[in-house]
Design a protein around this motif. Structure first.
Motif, PDB file in Angstrom:
ATOM      1  N   MET A   8       6.797   8.286  -8.734  1.00  0.00           N
ATOM      2  CA  MET A   8       6.077   6.799  -8.559  1.00  0.00           C
ATOM      3  C   MET A   8       5.088   6.759  -8.385  1.00  0.00           C
ATOM      4  N   GLN A   9       4.366   7.909  -7.238  1.00  0.00           N
ATOM      5  CA  GLN A   9       3.028   7.613  -6.943  1.00  0.00           C
ATOM      6  C   GLN A   9       2.072   8.275  -8.182  1.00  0.00           C
ATOM      7  N   GLU A  10       2.494   9.089  -9.015  1.00  0.00           N
ATOM      8  CA  GLU A  10       1.821   9.620 -10.035  1.00  0.00           C
ATOM      9  C   GLU A  10       1.860   8.251 -11.125  1.00  0.00           C
ATOM     10  N   TYR A  11       2.854   7.587 -11.234  1.00  0.00           N
ATOM     11  CA  TYR A  11       2.983   6.457 -12.101  1.00  0.00           C
ATOM     12  C   TYR A  11       2.234   5.395 -11.725  1.00  0.00           C
ATOM     13  N   CYS A  12       1.942   5.006 -10.459  1.00  0.00           N
ATOM     14  CA  CYS A  12       1.090   3.877  -9.775  1.00  0.00           C
ATOM     15  C   CYS A  12      -0.335   4.422  -9.995  1.00  0.00           C
ATOM     16  N   LYS A  13      -0.784   5.527  -9.822  1.00  0.00           N
ATOM     17  CA  LYS A  13      -2.074   6.118  -9.716  1.00  0.00           C
ATOM     18  C   LYS A  13      -2.398   5.972 -11.175  1.00  0.00           C
ATOM     19  N   ILE A  45       0.847  -1.172  -0.116  1.00  0.00           N
ATOM     20  CA  ILE A  45       0.089  -0.033   0.118  1.00  0.00           C
ATOM     21  C   ILE A  45       0.966   1.186   0.060  1.00  0.00           C
ATOM     22  N   ALA A  46       1.991   1.068   0.571  1.00  0.00           N
ATOM     23  CA  ALA A  46       2.858   2.601   0.695  1.00  0.00           C
ATOM     24  C   ALA A  46       3.541   2.550  -0.757  1.00  0.00           C
ATOM     25  N   ILE A  47       3.849   1.580  -1.298  1.00  0.00           N
ATOM     26  CA  ILE A  47       4.342   1.773  -2.869  1.00  0.00           C
ATOM     27  C   ILE A  47       2.967   2.321  -3.781  1.00  0.00           C
ATOM     28  N   GLN A  48       1.777   1.591  -3.598  1.00  0.00           N
ATOM     29  CA  GLN A  48       0.803   1.984  -4.494  1.00  0.00           C
ATOM     30  C   GLN A  48       0.274   3.456  -4.229  1.00  0.00           C
ATOM     31  N   GLU A  49       0.352   3.960  -2.736  1.00  0.00           N
ATOM     32  CA  GLU A  49      -0.291   5.277  -2.539  1.00  0.00           C
ATOM     33  C   GLU A  49       0.789   6.507  -2.247  1.00  0.00           C
ATOM     34  N   TYR A  50       2.283   6.110  -1.915  1.00  0.00           N
ATOM     35  CA  TYR A  50       2.977   7.051  -1.752  1.00  0.00           C
ATOM     36  C   TYR A  50       4.129   6.779  -2.984  1.00  0.00           C
ATOM     37  N   GLY A  51       4.583   5.570  -3.633  1.00  0.00           N
ATOM     38  CA  GLY A  51       5.375   5.600  -4.481  1.00  0.00           C
ATOM     39  C   GLY A  51       6.851   5.211  -3.801  1.00  0.00           C
ATOM     40  N   ASP A  52       6.732   4.835  -2.498  1.00  0.00           N
ATOM     41  CA  ASP A  52       7.998   4.620  -1.640  1.00  0.00           C
ATOM     42  C   ASP A  52       7.775   3.860  -0.401  1.00  0.00           C
TER      43      ASP A  52
END
Length: 97
Positions: free
Chosen positions: A62-67, A19-26
């Motif tokens: 990264m956050q924008e990429y995931c979204k 979820i941290a990767i998905q929402e924050y990219g990190d």
């Protein structure tokens, strides 16, 4: 002033790291999520539960990429307990390498 927060519904096999990767990219977001939800960073999450996600920017790219690509990572476990994070496609690798 407190940060605004939204809720995310946990998918099967998702961890706070996912979820941290998905929402924050990190992965640094794991500690923000754990603190805000009053749980351990290694807490086993149940599919369908909701996790409060404070509105914080850690890695905007990264956050924008995931979204934009609807990336919802989920950690997979093999029968011998090997844990692998399977989230990114060849497109991601080419774009960020």
């Amino acid at each position: 002033m407190e940060e605004a927060a939204m809720n995310v519904t946990v998918l099967p096999n998702q961890t706070l790291a996912d979820i941290a990767i998905q929402e924050y990219g990190d992965l640094a977001g794991v500690f923000i999520l754990a603190r805000d939800n009053d749980i351990s960073p290694t807490e086993k999450l149940t599919p369908g539960m909701t996790v409060s996600v404070p509105d914080v920017v850690i890695n905007r790219e990264m956050q924008e990429y995931c979204k934009a690509n609807n990336v919802s990572p989920a950690t997979s476990e093999t029968s011998d307990s090997e844990v692998r994070l399977k989230i990114f496609t060849e497109q991601f690798t080419k774009e960020f390498v």
